[in-house]
Enzyme design. Structure first.
Site, PDB file in Angstrom:
ATOM      1  N   SER A 141      43.178  53.004  11.288  1.00 43.96           N
ATOM      2  CA  SER A 141      43.317  53.661  10.103  1.00 43.96           C
ATOM      3  C   SER A 141      44.909  53.329   9.532  1.00 43.96           C
ATOM      4  O   SER A 141      45.082  52.141   9.402  1.00 43.96           O
ATOM      5  CB  SER A 141      43.066  55.207  10.179  1.00 43.96           C
ATOM      6  OG  SER A 141      42.859  55.615   8.830  1.00 43.96           O
ATOM      7  N   ASP A 300      44.829  52.885   2.106  1.00 48.55           N
ATOM      8  CA  ASP A 300      45.333  52.479   3.518  1.00 48.55           C
ATOM      9  C   ASP A 300      44.440  51.347   4.035  1.00 48.55           C
ATOM     10  O   ASP A 300      43.489  51.107   3.553  1.00 48.55           O
ATOM     11  CB  ASP A 300      45.502  53.662   4.569  1.00 48.55           C
ATOM     12  CG  ASP A 300      44.046  54.088   5.095  1.00 48.55           C
ATOM     13  OD1 ASP A 300      43.278  53.631   4.135  1.00 48.55           O
ATOM     14  OD2 ASP A 300      43.849  54.853   6.006  1.00 48.55           O
ATOM     15  N   ASP A 302      42.050  50.646   6.355  1.00 51.25           N
ATOM     16  CA  ASP A 302      40.757  50.711   6.158  1.00 51.25           C
ATOM     17  C   ASP A 302      40.096  51.601   4.931  1.00 51.25           C
ATOM     18  O   ASP A 302      38.907  51.781   4.789  1.00 51.25           O
ATOM     19  CB  ASP A 302      40.020  51.208   7.582  1.00 51.25           C
ATOM     20  CG  ASP A 302      40.752  52.812   7.850  1.00 51.25           C
ATOM     21  OD1 ASP A 302      41.661  53.285   7.330  1.00 51.25           O
ATOM     22  OD2 ASP A 302      39.589  53.640   8.275  1.00 51.25           O
ATOM     23  N   ASP A 304      40.155  54.312   3.767  1.00 52.34           N
ATOM     24  CA  ASP A 304      39.616  55.911   3.561  1.00 52.34           C
ATOM     25  C   ASP A 304      40.703  56.772   3.104  1.00 52.34           C
ATOM     26  O   ASP A 304      40.267  57.968   2.634  1.00 52.34           O
ATOM     27  CB  ASP A 304      38.940  56.301   5.035  1.00 52.34           C
ATOM     28  CG  ASP A 304      40.147  56.155   6.007  1.00 52.34           C
ATOM     29  OD1 ASP A 304      41.239  55.955   6.129  1.00 52.34           O
ATOM     30  OD2 ASP A 304      39.674  56.765   7.250  1.00 52.34           O
TER      31      ASP A 304
HETATM   32  O1  LIG Z   1      44.934  64.704  14.213  1.00 53.44           O
HETATM   33  P1  LIG Z   1      45.961  63.974  12.969  1.00 53.44           P
HETATM   34  O2  LIG Z   1      46.742  63.057  13.416  1.00 53.44           O
HETATM   35  O3  LIG Z   1      46.523  64.919  12.470  1.00 53.44           O
HETATM   36  O4  LIG Z   1      44.913  62.991  12.071  1.00 53.44           O
HETATM   37  C1  LIG Z   1      43.884  63.852  11.254  1.00 53.44           C
HETATM   38  C2  LIG Z   1      43.027  62.665  10.833  1.00 53.44           C
HETATM   39  O5  LIG Z   1      42.703  61.915  11.595  1.00 53.44           O
HETATM   40  C3  LIG Z   1      41.754  60.845  11.259  1.00 53.44           C
HETATM   41  O6  LIG Z   1      42.329  60.125  10.222  1.00 53.44           O
HETATM   42  C4  LIG Z   1      40.370  61.732  10.507  1.00 53.44           C
HETATM   43  O7  LIG Z   1      39.410  60.599  10.156  1.00 53.44           O
HETATM   44  C5  LIG Z   1      40.923  62.615   9.471  1.00 53.44           C
HETATM   45  O8  LIG Z   1      39.864  63.284   9.014  1.00 53.44           O
HETATM   46  C6  LIG Z   1      42.028  63.678   9.995  1.00 53.44           C
HETATM   47  O9  LIG Z   1      42.514  64.296   8.992  1.00 53.44           O
END
Ligand SMILES: O=P(O)(O)OC[C@H]1O[C@H](O)[C@H](O)[C@@H](O)[C@@H]1O
Length: 568
Positions: A141, A300, A302, A304
């Site tokens: 990501s 970003d 990817d 999303d």
């Molecule tokens: O756990 P964190 O680092 O705060 O990241 C949280 C994020 O992680 C990923 O990107 C998930 O796809 C998101 O849905 C989430 O909000």
């Protein structure tokens, strides 16, 4: 313990030659320990970690092992299973995607592999389009360039549920990383008839679906060309799909930030390719000073997540993820109302660390709002539930971390969809003589000022993880009843799934899965939340306050941040 594994890798004949060379060059003991003290954790988000040699790294062997585990899970639970695979612009993303495909084919699993990089949400869409039983996306990501990751999706296009992830993990844990991974060459995979490349047909089906999501179609038809946009894909996979959709809808005045246009896994102009960070917009804002766009979008690697910058006339203001979500919530509900389509069972889904203003807006329109744990998979799960029971119409799901989704053909956050909807919204307000910032200001005047903030505290490695756990455990055991001049009235402990009234001691159950998160709610409904990041070596503290004026809310949040920092 790590020493034994390290020594086994040193003499392993089947170790990839590039990794072998890397391993021989590592002499620092701490470095060796960090690479071998554990297996890179496979959680519900799949794998994520630094690339390189070691069991605690992303490399062809760790990817191979996880894929073998997934193949075993699929072959046990599905008849003639199939998997859709996609990848982003990161270094080695294509290599890992190919490795996953080769292992699956060796296990007689049919593979639909995207012929080139694609946004994560397009893979989520493609899973149901190809009728696959699972999906894999190779991406880390928005993490820096040394990271990569492996996200796994279920047959509904949503990230793997906890149960399926745990079952897969059981299969993974039984495997020897070198002996038990079946793999064929790329040529063999191609010859087998089990590997199929996908591209244009799926893209077109997706583009058509996204274009249908626009609400004010007539407005777009007539005026889309009047909105001036600058777009940066930040060296990622958004470049083609975002531009293609904007073009199809008639948003023709789009300028791309040339330095960030082409995919590049080194992210040379944006070391943290995360739209949450202002730096990624520096080049776009420079360009904007010459071009004077209405809005700037940045996605970003990817694609999303999306960040939005607004031309306010005398400045370029970067909106927060919460602000964009609030604007979209109000815009989509308002537009549905105007079109006579608003229903009481319309629903907005957000996470527990996302702005409370969402609830206020939902109340205003008389629709329902649902809170879920952090992570878009929980939003995906709720959408599935709505569709299965017919209980609600899904309108929008979002997280403060710059992720948005509308429609039900994708089950993860989607910056292609978001860019189209935000363009429509910006166009609508432009025809009303307002920019997005003024539209937001109007909402604050109507509903009160909500200000949110986030503090990310980096704590690297094993010791960092332990420290974060210790801090949160301490807060759980000895919850503060006062923060600065404010009383804390409620502690919501998502770990034990209970909310405590700190005065009376009364307990209320929390109807969400268990997660190591603590939410402290103050008398005036302001709150702060503490949780470990699931994707980066960080502890995250979220703040949310409300006030009658912007100044009051801003002061409150600053003070709360200071007080909480003293506490932890
Ligand atoms: O756990 P964190 O680092 O705060 O990241 C949280 C994020 O992680 C990923 O990107 C998930 O796809 C998101 O849905 C989430 O909000």
């Amino acid at each position: 313990m790590y020493k034994t594994t390290y020594e086994e890798w040193l003499v392993e004949e089947s170790l990839d030659s590039e990794l072998k060379k890397e391993l021989k060059e590592i002499i620092n003991e701490e470095e060796i320990s960090d690479r071998f003290y554990q297996n890179l954790a496979f959680g519900t988000g799949g794998l994520r970690g630094k690339m390189g040699v070691g069991t605690n790294r992303m490399n062809v062997h760790t990817v191979g092992k996880v894929t073998q585990g997934l193949a075993n899970y699929l072959n046990t639970n599905f008849k003639n299973p199939s998997v859709t695979i996609g990848y982003d612009s990161r270094n080695k993303s294509d290599v890992f995607a190919e490795m996953a495909a080769r292992v699956l084919v060796a296990n007689k699993v049919k593979v639909y592999l995207f012929e080139g990089l694609r946004p994560t949400p397009m893979v989520s869409f493609a899973i149901r389009y190809t009728k696959s039983d699972a999906g894999i996306v190779i991406t880390a990501s928005h993490n820096p360039k040394m990271y990569n990751g492996y996200k796994v999706y279920g047959p509904d296009g949503g990230q793997l549920t906890d149960n399926a992830a745990n079952e897969t993990l059981d299969y993974i844990n039984k495997l020897d990383i070198f002996k038990d991974v079946k793999v064929v060459s790329k040529e063999e995979a191609e010859k087998s008839g089990l590997l199929e490349y996908i591209g244009k047909e799926v893209d077109d089906a997706y583009y058509n679906k996204v274009a249908e999501l626009c609400v004010r179609k007539e407005l777009i038809k007539q005026k889309a060309k009047d909105l001036k946009i600058i777009y940066t894909p930040i060296h990622g996979s958004g470049n083609i799909p975002v531009r293609e959709l904007l073009k199809r809808l008639g948003f023709t005045d789009v300028t791309i930030v040339a330095e960030q246009e082409l995919p590049n896994g080194d992210f040379p102009t944006a070391p943290y390719p995360n739209p949450e960070i202002r730096q990624v917009f520096e080049l776009a804002i420079e360009l904007a000073k010459k071009q004077h766009p209405d809005v700037i979008f940045g996605t970003d690697p990817d694609c999303d997540r999306i960040g939005v910058v607004v031309n306010t006339g005398d400045d370029y203001k970067v909106l927060t993820g919460n602000q964009v979500g609030i604007l979209l919530t109000d815009y989509l509900l308002g537009a549905r109302k105007d079109e006579g389509k608003l229903e009481t069972k319309d629903a907005i889904i957000k996470t527990i660390v996302t702005s409370d203003m969402t609830q206020v807006i939902c109340d205003y329109y008389g629709v329902q709002m649902f809170d879920v744990l952090t992570g878009f998979k929980y939003i995906g799960e709720r959408i599935k539930e709505f569709l299965e029971t017919g209980s609600n119409n899904f309108v929008l799901g979002f997280e403060e971390s710059y992720g948005y989704l509308a429609g039900d053909f994708v089950r993860d956050k989607d910056a292609v969809i978001a860019s189209v909807l935000i363009a429509e919204m910006a166009l609508y307000y432009k025809t009303q003589g307002k920019n997005l910032f003024q539209a937001l200001e109007d909402l604050y005047k109507k509903h009160g000022y909500f200000v949110e903030d986030l503090l990310s505290i980096e704590m690297e490695g094993q010791s960092g993880q332990e420290k974060i756990k210790e801090i949160i455990d301490n807060l759980r055991k000895n919850p503060p009843k006062q923060i600065g001049d404010n009383k804390i009235v409620t502690l919501a402990d998502y770990g034990v799934r209970k909310s405590y009234d700190l005065e009376s001691g009364k307990e209320t159950p929390i109807n969400l899965p268990s997660s190591n998160v603590l939410k402290f709610i103050l008398e005036d409904k302001s709150w702060f939340v503490v949780r470990p990041s699931g994707t980066e070596p960080k502890m995250k503290v979220y703040f949310s306050v409300r006030g009658k004026t912007r100044e009051e809310a801003q002061n409150k949040v600053e003070q709360l941040k200071k007080d909480v920092q003293k506490l932890i």
